[in-house]
Write a protein that holds these residues in place. Structure first.
Motif, PDB file in Angstrom:
ATOM      1  N   ARG A   6       0.791  -1.201   0.198  1.00 30.38           N
ATOM      2  CA  ARG A   6      -0.087  -0.038   0.129  1.00 30.38           C
ATOM      3  C   ARG A   6       0.992   1.197  -0.074  1.00 30.38           C
ATOM      4  N   VAL A   7       0.693   1.881  -1.125  1.00 32.12           N
ATOM      5  CA  VAL A   7       1.628   3.075  -1.252  1.00 32.12           C
ATOM      6  C   VAL A   7       0.775   4.457  -1.544  1.00 32.12           C
ATOM      7  N   GLU A   8       1.343   5.480  -0.841  1.00 32.14           N
ATOM      8  CA  GLU A   8       0.924   6.939  -0.991  1.00 32.14           C
ATOM      9  C   GLU A   8       1.706   7.602  -2.184  1.00 32.14           C
ATOM     10  N   LEU A   9       1.128   8.302  -3.041  1.00 31.78           N
ATOM     11  CA  LEU A   9       1.800   8.772  -3.916  1.00 31.78           C
ATOM     12  C   LEU A   9       1.132  10.104  -4.576  1.00 31.78           C
ATOM     13  N   PRO A  10       1.930  10.992  -5.234  1.00 32.36           N
ATOM     14  CA  PRO A  10       0.901  12.148  -6.019  1.00 32.36           C
ATOM     15  C   PRO A  10       0.168  11.793  -7.162  1.00 32.36           C
ATOM     16  N   ASP A  11      -1.102  12.258  -7.040  1.00 32.30           N
ATOM     17  CA  ASP A  11      -2.085  11.918  -7.737  1.00 32.30           C
ATOM     18  C   ASP A  11      -2.118  12.698  -9.028  1.00 32.30           C
ATOM     19  N   VAL A  12      -0.944  12.476  -9.730  1.00 32.26           N
ATOM     20  CA  VAL A  12      -0.698  13.203 -11.213  1.00 32.26           C
ATOM     21  C   VAL A  12      -0.276  12.166 -12.295  1.00 32.26           C
ATOM     22  N   PRO A  13      -0.222  12.498 -13.381  1.00 35.40           N
ATOM     23  CA  PRO A  13       0.189  11.512 -14.388  1.00 35.40           C
ATOM     24  C   PRO A  13       1.589  11.264 -14.469  1.00 35.40           C
ATOM     25  N   GLY A  14       1.911   9.804 -14.515  1.00 31.91           N
ATOM     26  CA  GLY A  14       3.279   9.393 -14.338  1.00 31.91           C
ATOM     27  C   GLY A  14       3.475   8.796 -13.218  1.00 31.91           C
ATOM     28  N   SER A  15       2.801   9.090 -12.099  1.00 33.08           N
ATOM     29  CA  SER A  15       3.250   8.781 -10.579  1.00 33.08           C
ATOM     30  C   SER A  15       3.427   7.145 -10.577  1.00 33.08           C
ATOM     31  N   LEU A  16       2.297   6.510 -11.266  1.00 31.78           N
ATOM     32  CA  LEU A  16       2.347   5.113 -11.199  1.00 31.78           C
ATOM     33  C   LEU A  16       3.553   4.479 -12.091  1.00 31.78           C
ATOM     34  N   GLY A  17       3.902   5.188 -13.213  1.00 26.78           N
ATOM     35  CA  GLY A  17       4.931   4.797 -13.907  1.00 26.78           C
ATOM     36  C   GLY A  17       6.165   4.551 -13.206  1.00 26.78           C
ATOM     37  N   ARG A  18       6.448   5.846 -12.512  1.00 28.01           N
ATOM     38  CA  ARG A  18       7.808   5.973 -11.541  1.00 28.01           C
ATOM     39  C   ARG A  18       7.705   4.849 -10.523  1.00 28.01           C
ATOM     40  N   ILE A  19       6.657   4.511 -10.081  1.00 32.38           N
ATOM     41  CA  ILE A  19       6.683   3.159  -9.000  1.00 32.38           C
ATOM     42  C   ILE A  19       6.776   1.933  -9.781  1.00 32.38           C
ATOM     43  N   ALA A  20       6.146   1.795 -10.537  1.00 32.10           N
ATOM     44  CA  ALA A  20       6.289   0.470 -11.616  1.00 32.10           C
ATOM     45  C   ALA A  20       7.821   0.472 -12.035  1.00 32.10           C
ATOM     46  N   SER A  21       8.316   1.293 -12.527  1.00 31.73           N
ATOM     47  CA  SER A  21       9.870   1.222 -12.838  1.00 31.73           C
ATOM     48  C   SER A  21      10.662   0.936 -11.562  1.00 31.73           C
ATOM     49  N   ALA A  22      10.476   1.810 -10.430  1.00 36.06           N
ATOM     50  CA  ALA A  22      11.270   1.292  -9.272  1.00 36.06           C
ATOM     51  C   ALA A  22      11.062  -0.002  -8.628  1.00 36.06           C
ATOM     52  N   ILE A  23       9.660  -0.354  -8.602  1.00 39.58           N
ATOM     53  CA  ILE A  23       9.565  -1.994  -8.211  1.00 39.58           C
ATOM     54  C   ILE A  23      10.155  -2.944  -8.994  1.00 39.58           C
ATOM     55  N   GLY A  24      10.201  -2.415 -10.310  1.00 32.75           N
ATOM     56  CA  GLY A  24      10.879  -3.504 -11.293  1.00 32.75           C
ATOM     57  C   GLY A  24      12.322  -3.540 -11.241  1.00 32.75           C
ATOM     58  N   ALA A  25      13.043  -2.373 -10.979  1.00 33.13           N
ATOM     59  CA  ALA A  25      14.390  -2.413 -10.637  1.00 33.13           C
ATOM     60  C   ALA A  25      14.699  -2.917  -9.496  1.00 33.13           C
ATOM     61  N   ALA A  26      13.848  -3.047  -8.405  1.00 37.97           N
ATOM     62  CA  ALA A  26      14.281  -3.613  -7.091  1.00 37.97           C
ATOM     63  C   ALA A  26      13.846  -5.226  -7.109  1.00 37.97           C
ATOM     64  N   GLY A  27      13.369  -5.778  -8.169  1.00 34.52           N
ATOM     65  CA  GLY A  27      13.060  -7.170  -8.350  1.00 34.52           C
ATOM     66  C   GLY A  27      11.622  -7.578  -8.123  1.00 34.52           C
ATOM     67  N   GLY A  28      10.832  -6.668  -8.051  1.00 31.30           N
ATOM     68  CA  GLY A  28       9.292  -6.937  -8.318  1.00 31.30           C
ATOM     69  C   GLY A  28       8.614  -6.790  -9.505  1.00 31.30           C
ATOM     70  N   ASP A  29       7.732  -7.782  -9.505  1.00 31.21           N
ATOM     71  CA  ASP A  29       6.700  -7.873 -10.797  1.00 31.21           C
ATOM     72  C   ASP A  29       5.426  -7.601 -10.354  1.00 31.21           C
ATOM     73  N   ILE A  30       4.847  -6.349 -11.026  1.00 27.86           N
ATOM     74  CA  ILE A  30       3.423  -5.886 -10.704  1.00 27.86           C
ATOM     75  C   ILE A  30       2.274  -6.832 -11.293  1.00 27.86           C
ATOM     76  N   GLU A  31       1.463  -7.491 -10.355  1.00 27.86           N
ATOM     77  CA  GLU A  31       0.441  -8.019 -11.013  1.00 27.86           C
ATOM     78  C   GLU A  31      -1.020  -7.461 -10.878  1.00 27.86           C
ATOM     79  N   ALA A  32      -1.018  -6.630 -10.148  1.00 28.28           N
ATOM     80  CA  ALA A  32      -2.572  -5.814 -10.326  1.00 28.28           C
ATOM     81  C   ALA A  32      -2.430  -4.520  -9.407  1.00 28.28           C
ATOM     82  N   ILE A  33      -2.910  -3.394  -9.830  1.00 30.15           N
ATOM     83  CA  ILE A  33      -3.094  -2.183  -9.007  1.00 30.15           C
ATOM     84  C   ILE A  33      -4.422  -1.647  -8.867  1.00 30.15           C
ATOM     85  N   GLU A  34      -4.904  -1.350  -7.569  1.00 25.93           N
ATOM     86  CA  GLU A  34      -6.173  -0.936  -7.196  1.00 25.93           C
ATOM     87  C   GLU A  34      -6.077   0.301  -6.616  1.00 25.93           C
ATOM     88  N   ILE A  35      -6.720   1.669  -7.097  1.00 28.15           N
ATOM     89  CA  ILE A  35      -6.744   2.698  -6.454  1.00 28.15           C
ATOM     90  C   ILE A  35      -7.749   2.592  -5.244  1.00 28.15           C
TER      91      ILE A  35
END
Length: 202
Positions: A6-35
């Motif tokens: 569960r993550v708090e993030l700026p509600d602006v375009p691109g925020s989820l993309g930045r988080i997805a990139s960070a998770i991927g670089a740390a060895g995570g693979d996103i299966e689903a996202i729910e607001i």
């Protein structure tokens, strides 16, 4: 290994993309996202179901997300293998397919929909309360709480608890252990789903 973040993030375009990139670089693979919640301060809260590569640690994913500007991880925990984020609409579809059992099926669905540890349907009686249906981790006894809408309740040291009326002297309760806190948006959704279940059952 699957985790729910569960993550708090700026509600602006691109925020989820930045988080997805960070998770991927740390060895995570996103299966689903729910607001989960849009906040008036321009932030949002999202639940991210992810899987980790062998050797990847959840601490590394948390650190990678927290390093992003305006991002804060509120909670992370293991998630049942094969688990999935069940959206409210999918829950309503399930209830609609079995209207006669809608109230009991609501109890079965709530822990998955809200990622709580348990749910229970409780009826008021002359002698106190009767548990009509509960999931395995739910308490066996409940004190009656009179509510006219969904609300956060006083839990104990272990559980964050919320409840909503089902009408006709019945209530639904959910409990989450160890976090994250049940948000106002989740309480509103609980009340909405409870109301829909009652309507479907009728």
């Amino acid at each position: 290994m699957p985790f729910l973040l569960r993550v708090e993030l700026p509600d602006v375009p691109g925020s989820l993309g930045r988080i997805a990139s960070a998770i991927g670089a740390a060895g995570g693979d996103i299966e689903a996202i729910e607001i989960v919640e849009h906040r008036s301060d321009g932030s949002a809260v999202d639940d991210v179901l992810l899987d980790t590569a062998p050797g990847a640690l959840p601490d590394g994913i948390v650190s990678a997300c927290n390093a992003l500007d305006g991002v804060q991880v509120l909670w992370i925990s293991r998630y049942p293998a094969g688990g999935n984020i069940v959206l409210d609409l999918e829950a309503v579809e399930e209830l609609t397919e079995h209207p006669a059992e809608a109230l009991n099926r609501l109890i079965d669905l709530l822990p998955v929909v809200f990622r709580t540890d348990w749910a229970a349907r409780v009826r008021r009686t002359d002698d106190g309360t009767e548990v009509v249906r509960r999931t395995p981790a739910a308490p066996e006894e409940f004190d009656w709480v009179e509510l006219d809408r969904a609300e956060r309740l006083v839990g104990d040291d272990m559980y964050d608890v919320a409840g909503a009326p089902l009408g006709d002297g019945e209530m639904v309760f959910v409990g989450r252990r160890g976090g994250p806190e049940i948000l106002d948006s989740e309480i509103a959704r609980l009340g909405h789903l409870a109301g829909l279940a009652v309507t479907i059952a009728r």
